[in-house]
Design a protein around this motif. Sequence first.
Motif, mmCIF file in Angstrom:
data_model
loop_
_atom_site.group_PDB
_atom_site.id
_atom_site.type_symbol
_atom_site.label_atom_id
_atom_site.label_comp_id
_atom_site.label_asym_id
_atom_site.label_seq_id
_atom_site.Cartn_x
_atom_site.Cartn_y
_atom_site.Cartn_z
ATOM 1 N N UNK A 247 30.951 39.458 42.587
ATOM 2 C CA UNK A 247 30.613 38.621 43.741
ATOM 3 C C UNK A 247 31.673 38.854 44.815
ATOM 4 N N UNK A 248 31.329 39.612 45.833
ATOM 5 C CA UNK A 248 32.295 39.947 46.883
ATOM 6 C C UNK A 248 32.487 38.822 47.893
ATOM 7 N N UNK A 279 44.628 41.368 45.235
ATOM 8 C CA UNK A 279 44.036 40.065 44.935
ATOM 9 C C UNK A 279 42.579 40.012 45.388
ATOM 10 N N UNK A 280 42.280 40.551 46.562
ATOM 11 C CA UNK A 280 40.900 40.567 47.045
ATOM 12 C C UNK A 280 40.005 41.377 46.104
ATOM 13 N N UNK A 285 35.770 40.957 41.570
ATOM 14 C CA UNK A 285 35.330 41.158 40.193
ATOM 15 C C UNK A 285 35.038 39.836 39.484
ATOM 16 N N UNK A 286 35.306 38.707 40.172
ATOM 17 C CA UNK A 286 35.051 37.377 39.614
ATOM 18 C C UNK A 286 33.730 36.843 40.149
ATOM 19 N N UNK A 287 33.093 35.951 39.410
ATOM 20 C CA UNK A 287 31.784 35.454 39.820
ATOM 21 C C UNK A 287 31.852 34.346 40.861
ATOM 22 N N UNK A 288 32.983 33.628 40.957
ATOM 23 C CA UNK A 288 33.008 32.407 41.750
ATOM 24 C C UNK A 288 34.048 32.489 42.864
ATOM 25 N N UNK A 297 45.226 40.669 39.089
ATOM 26 C CA UNK A 297 45.895 41.063 40.330
ATOM 27 C C UNK A 297 47.047 42.009 40.020
ATOM 28 N N UNK A 298 47.868 41.649 39.060
ATOM 29 C CA UNK A 298 49.017 42.489 38.698
ATOM 30 C C UNK A 298 48.585 43.851 38.174
ATOM 31 N N UNK A 299 47.481 43.871 37.433
ATOM 32 C CA UNK A 299 46.981 45.138 36.899
ATOM 33 C C UNK A 299 46.459 46.042 38.025
ATOM 34 N N UNK A 300 45.727 45.446 38.975
ATOM 35 C CA UNK A 300 45.156 46.227 40.070
ATOM 36 C C UNK A 300 46.203 46.636 41.105
ATOM 37 N N UNK A 301 47.309 45.917 41.151
ATOM 38 C CA UNK A 301 48.343 46.227 42.128
ATOM 39 C C UNK A 301 48.876 47.645 41.931
ATOM 40 N N UNK A 302 48.930 48.095 40.699
ATOM 41 C CA UNK A 302 49.434 49.445 40.411
ATOM 42 C C UNK A 302 48.541 50.526 41.021
ATOM 43 N N UNK A 303 47.256 50.209 41.246
ATOM 44 C CA UNK A 303 46.312 51.182 41.813
ATOM 45 C C UNK A 303 46.006 50.907 43.281
#
Length: 313
Positions: A247-248, A279-280, A285-288, A297-303
Motif C-alpha cells: 500500500x503506497x 522509511x518510505x 511494504x506495509x498495508x496500513x 527501515x534499518x534493513x532497507x537503509x543499507x540498499x
Amino acid sequence: MILFVGPSPAVQRTMIFDRFTPGAVNRAAVTREHASGKSINAARVAHTLGASVVACGFLGGARGRFCCDDLSHSGIAADFVQVEGETRVCTTVIDRTAHQQSELIEESAAVGPEAGERLFKTIERHLPESHIMVLSGTVPGGIANDFFARCCGLARRTGVQTIIDAHGEPLRLALKSGVTLVKPNIAELAGTLCRTIESPADIAAAMAELIAMGARSVIVTRGSQSVFLAGDAGAFEIRLPRVEVANAIGSGDAFAGALAAGLDRGDAVPEACRFAAAAASAHAASLFSGFLEPAAVNRLLADTSLMARPDFA
C-alpha cells in the motif's frame, strides 16, 4: 520534541479485498480504522522510530473522539482543537489480486476563524519546547491561506526548524516566511509552480525556484523513483531500494515523519533524507498508512544510496 501540525486529519478506513470488481458487490476480507491524515501519519512514523512527538490540528464529533482515543492508545501525545464539524473519513481500497490501491477522500469540513486562532495559540504554546515543526496537508475552509506562513514566521522567531509538506497558495505564502525544508511530490511541485515538470532538468529548475522563494532546502519525492534534494547541504539523488508494495498511500507522509526524526536525532540533511527514503520504502511494504517496522527501515537503509548531483546545484 517534534511538533506535527495538520489542519485536516481523518479517520482512515482500510478495506482489503482478495479481488475488487467495480460495479459489483464486494465483500472485504479485512477492514481496519485508525487515526490518520498526512500529519498524523507522519507523527505516528516519527514516534515509531523513537522520536518524541506532539500532534495537533482540528478534530470534531465522534470521529474526532475516536482519533484522540486511538492516538492515546498508541502513546502519541496530542493537543487538538475541538471543532463542531465532524472529522472526515478517508477510505483505502486494496485489491490483493490486482495489486492496486485506491483512495476515496472526503473533504474536511470548514472551520471558523476563531478555531484557527485557537490552533495558532496551541502551536505557539508548544514551539518553545520543540526542535522541529512539521506542517502538512490542506488548509480547511474558513482558515486563511496564510496560516502555514504565520506558523513558519513564528517558528523562525522561536528558532525552530520547519518542514512543510503542502502545495499551492499555502506553500507559496509560507515560503515568504522562510522554511527550512520543503517536501513536495512531483505533482504538488508542478501544481505549486503552475507548469508541467517532467525531466530532471525541469525538477532542478523548479527546486531552484522554490529556494529563491525562501526555502533553504527542497526535497522532491517521485513515488517509487529516486528522490532529489537541493539546498544548503548541496544537491543529491537518493535511490530507493526495491520492495514489494502492499500500500503506497501515505508513504510521502512516512518520508516527512522519518525526515523529522532523522534531523531531530542530529543527522545532516542528506543523511536524514536517505533515512526517510528507506522509511518510505518500508511503509510502502506495509498495508496500513502510518505504520511501519523499524527493523525493516534499518534493513532497507543499507540498499538506499545517496549520490551527489552537482548538476542540480
